[in-house]
Scaffold this active site. Structure first.
Site, short mmCIF file in Angstrom:
data_model
loop_
_atom_site.label_atom_id
_atom_site.label_comp_id
_atom_site.label_asym_id
_atom_site.label_seq_id
_atom_site.Cartn_x
_atom_site.Cartn_y
_atom_site.Cartn_z
N SER A 132 0.82 -1.22 0.00
CA SER A 132 0.00 0.00 0.00
C SER A 132 0.85 1.27 0.00
O SER A 132 1.95 1.29 0.55
CB SER A 132 -0.89 0.03 1.24
OG SER A 132 -1.63 -1.14 1.33
N GLU A 248 -3.17 -14.82 1.66
CA GLU A 248 -3.31 -13.83 2.71
C GLU A 248 -4.72 -13.83 3.29
O GLU A 248 -4.93 -13.63 4.48
CB GLU A 248 -3.00 -12.44 2.12
CG GLU A 248 -2.98 -11.32 3.12
CD GLU A 248 -2.65 -9.95 2.49
OE1 GLU A 248 -2.97 -9.75 1.31
OE2 GLU A 248 -2.08 -9.12 3.18
N THR A 376 -10.14 -4.34 1.45
CA THR A 376 -11.35 -4.11 2.24
C THR A 376 -12.48 -5.08 1.85
O THR A 376 -12.48 -5.65 0.76
CB THR A 376 -11.88 -2.66 2.02
OG1 THR A 376 -12.32 -2.55 0.67
CG2 THR A 376 -10.81 -1.63 2.30
N ASN A 377 -13.45 -5.19 2.76
CA ASN A 377 -14.56 -6.10 2.49
C ASN A 377 -15.38 -5.64 1.28
O ASN A 377 -15.94 -6.47 0.56
CB ASN A 377 -15.45 -6.22 3.73
CG ASN A 377 -14.87 -7.24 4.70
OD1 ASN A 377 -13.76 -7.72 4.51
ND2 ASN A 377 -15.63 -7.58 5.73
N GLU A 378 -15.44 -4.32 1.05
CA GLU A 378 -16.18 -3.84 -0.12
C GLU A 378 -15.52 -4.38 -1.41
O GLU A 378 -16.19 -4.83 -2.33
CB GLU A 378 -16.20 -2.30 -0.18
CG GLU A 378 -17.04 -1.62 0.90
CD GLU A 378 -16.34 -1.61 2.26
OE1 GLU A 378 -15.10 -1.65 2.30
OE2 GLU A 378 -17.05 -1.56 3.29
C1 LIG Z 1 -4.53 -2.75 10.31
C2 LIG Z 1 -4.00 -2.61 8.91
C3 LIG Z 1 -2.83 -3.23 8.54
C4 LIG Z 1 -2.33 -3.11 7.26
N1 LIG Z 1 -1.14 -3.69 6.95
C5 LIG Z 1 -0.64 -3.53 5.71
C6 LIG Z 1 0.65 -4.07 5.37
O1 LIG Z 1 1.33 -4.70 6.20
N2 LIG Z 1 1.14 -3.84 4.13
C7 LIG Z 1 0.44 -3.15 3.19
O2 LIG Z 1 0.94 -3.03 2.07
N3 LIG Z 1 -0.78 -2.62 3.47
C8 LIG Z 1 -1.32 -2.78 4.70
N4 LIG Z 1 -2.55 -2.23 5.01
C9 LIG Z 1 -3.23 -1.40 4.03
C10 LIG Z 1 -4.50 -2.03 3.48
O3 LIG Z 1 -4.21 -3.04 2.56
C11 LIG Z 1 -5.32 -0.87 2.87
O4 LIG Z 1 -5.71 -0.04 3.96
C12 LIG Z 1 -6.54 -1.35 2.14
O5 LIG Z 1 -6.18 -2.02 0.97
C13 LIG Z 1 -7.47 -0.19 1.81
O6 LIG Z 1 -6.78 0.84 1.16
P1 LIG Z 1 -6.89 2.35 1.67
O7 LIG Z 1 -6.65 2.38 3.12
O8 LIG Z 1 -6.05 3.19 0.78
O9 LIG Z 1 -8.44 2.72 1.46
P2 LIG Z 1 -9.11 3.19 0.10
O10 LIG Z 1 -8.68 2.31 -1.00
O11 LIG Z 1 -8.91 4.66 -0.06
O12 LIG Z 1 -10.64 2.92 0.41
C14 LIG Z 1 -11.44 3.79 1.23
C15 LIG Z 1 -12.85 3.21 1.26
O13 LIG Z 1 -13.42 3.19 -0.06
C16 LIG Z 1 -13.86 1.88 -0.39
N5 LIG Z 1 -13.61 1.63 -1.82
C17 LIG Z 1 -12.48 1.92 -2.51
N6 LIG Z 1 -12.62 1.50 -3.79
C18 LIG Z 1 -13.85 0.93 -3.89
C19 LIG Z 1 -14.56 0.30 -4.96
N7 LIG Z 1 -14.01 0.17 -6.17
N8 LIG Z 1 -15.78 -0.18 -4.70
C20 LIG Z 1 -16.34 -0.07 -3.46
N9 LIG Z 1 -15.72 0.51 -2.41
C21 LIG Z 1 -14.49 1.00 -2.63
C22 LIG Z 1 -13.02 0.96 0.47
O14 LIG Z 1 -13.65 -0.30 0.67
C23 LIG Z 1 -12.89 1.76 1.75
O15 LIG Z 1 -14.03 1.57 2.55
C24 LIG Z 1 -3.07 -2.36 6.30
C25 LIG Z 1 -4.27 -1.74 6.67
C26 LIG Z 1 -4.74 -1.85 7.97
C27 LIG Z 1 -6.04 -1.18 8.33
#
Ligand SMILES: Cc1cc2nc3c(=O)[nH]c(=O)nc-3n(C[C@H](O)[C@H](O)[C@H](O)COP(=O)(O)OP(=O)(O)OC[C@H]3O[C@@H](n4cnc5c(N)ncnc54)[C@H](O)[C@@H]3O)c2cc1C
Length: 395
Positions: A132, A248, A376-378
């Protein structure tokens, strides 16, 4: 799949539970899973001690081919995960063991398998996942960290975020952009491994809302890493990433942890009176507990199914996503149930006055983790709808 275990499997499963039960007795005070591993030196040491114990028994390499030091079956790995989840026993590096090792087995070169699998099996090397970025989470292919080739090295520049445990890890696996001019954003990405001590890599903490240190930002400033540690092929990292994501998302330990937590709630309700009446006699509480018990068993069955598919090399992305969504939502329901049952006591932090060791005070703040991390679950629901059910793809 046949859910009935053989006598041999039952004995093996019992062995895992016995050893993890023994290790639980050596737990530092207030130890609580992944958070304590990365946040405290004592927790990290306990993690390493458990890892050495498992490595000595050959359990880190369960289900791997014997030429790479493996023993046992994929189902053994499942039972082992259940036991660790139930007792909240660390000792298995989720990134190196549960994600990278099966990915190397599926997509790594012979040289890389021989170099890294024995070290992972011996618990000599711990990994973090650098995928990420500030502007690339759900839309991971939008990532901008570049790795431009210079002879036998890549020169890395950019930033990763939410990197769990990066401050404790020896090595990382990352997704980086090796061809900034590729036709589409999914092309031109490469799955790469490197040493976290490489000059030019800086790790900065992102503190959790309770000040705990699990997550990090990782910065690359002309960090030079060897080309030879590409997994799969240069510019074809997206496929490798999808392979790893399946591993994963299918983990059973979180589900078994919930089973143990539910048992704790049942015990609490059987012992605690409110207004002169045992909580266990309250029909609403009984109903909610029974409903969750069914859901925990359903989650377990789903995870067993994915493990069975893994054993047969038939794992589909949809099934792993289904486990992930179901387990994530379940962890939220369990945290809410615990907080409701405990009432004001659910806000007492871990201490001698806290019922259930203050678990729900933390859990209520953290339950969203499983619904966000690992995709995310979405997004998982989108995968199931599009890929699994053939509904139109949404962008
Ligand atoms: C506790 C924790 C540990 C983590 N550890 C790691 C790690 O070790 N290494 C790593 O690389 N990453 C890690 N992550 C990152 C994680 O993979 C991302 O937070 C996740 O993929 C969501 O990306 P974002 O936070 O940028 O949210 P965004 O992508 O900005 O999403 C924000 C919201 O919009 C929704 N959304 C986005 N796109 C869509 C769509 N197309 N359709 C419907 N809904 C949508 C999402 O579901 C979410 O609710 C971690 C995250 C957490 C919370």
């Amino acid at each position: 799949m046949d859910f009935k275990l053989t006598d041999e499997q039952v004995a093996r499963r019992n062995e895992f539970f016995e050893v993890c039960g023994e290790l639980e007795k050596k737990k530092p005070a207030n130890f609580s899973g992944i958070e304590s591993i990365y946040d405290s030196d004592e927790g990290w040491q306990y993690h390493l001690n458990c890892a050495k114990e498992f490595a000595k028994r050959g359990w880190i390499a369960l289900g791997w081919p014997s030429e790479y030091g493996g023993q046992g079956s994929v189902m053994d790995r499942v039972f082992f995960a259940e036991a660790r989840g139930y007792y909240d026993t660390p000792g298995v590096d989720i990134f190196g063991v549960a994600m990278l090792a099966p990915t190397l087995l599926g997509a790594g070169s012979e040289e890389m398998k021989r170099e890294f699998l024995p070290k992972i099996a011996a618990a000599e090397i711990m990994f973090c996942e650098l995928w990420s970025e500030p502007n690339a989470g759900s839309d991971l292919a939008a990532l901008t960290t570049t790795a431009l080739r210079d002879g036998d090295e890549y020169v890395l520049n950019g930033q990763k975020t939410w990197s769990t445990g990066a401050h404790r890890s020896d090595w990382a696996f990352a997704l980086v952009r090796t061809d900034p001019h590729a036709e589409t954003k999914h092309r031109g990405l490469t799955f790469l491994m490197f040493d976290m001590k490489t000059p030019g890599i800086t790790v900065k903490p992102i503190l959790y809302m309770d000040r705990g240190h699990l997550y990090n930002e990782v910065f690359f400033d002309d960090a030079r890493v060897p080309v030879k540690y590409v997994v799969g092929e240069e510019n074809k990292g997206w496929g490798v990433t999808q392979l790893l994501a399946g591993f994963e998302r299918s983990s059973l330990d979180a589900i078994m942890m919930m089973r143990r937590q539910l048992e704790g709630l049942v015990e609490y309700c059987n012992e605690t009176k409110v207004g002169g009446e045992l909580l266990a006699k309250n029909p609403i509480i009984r109903n909610r507990i029974a409903e969750l018990a069914c859901q925990v068993e359903a989650a377990r069955a789903l995870a067993y199914r994915v493990a069975d598919q893994q054993a047969k090399n038939e794992m589909g992305a949809i099934d792993a996503s289904a486990v992930k969504v179901f387990a994530g939502d379940l962890s939220a329901r369990l945290a809410r149930l615990g907080a409701d049952i405990l009432g004001p006591y659910g806000q007492v932090r871990s201490s001698k006055w806290a019922p259930l060791e203050g678990f729900y005070e933390k859990q209520y703040q953290q339950y969203f983790i499983l619904t966000v991390s690992m995709g995310t679950n979405e997004i998982q629901r989108n995968i199931i709808a599009w890929y699994g059910l053939g509904l139109p793809r949404m962008r």
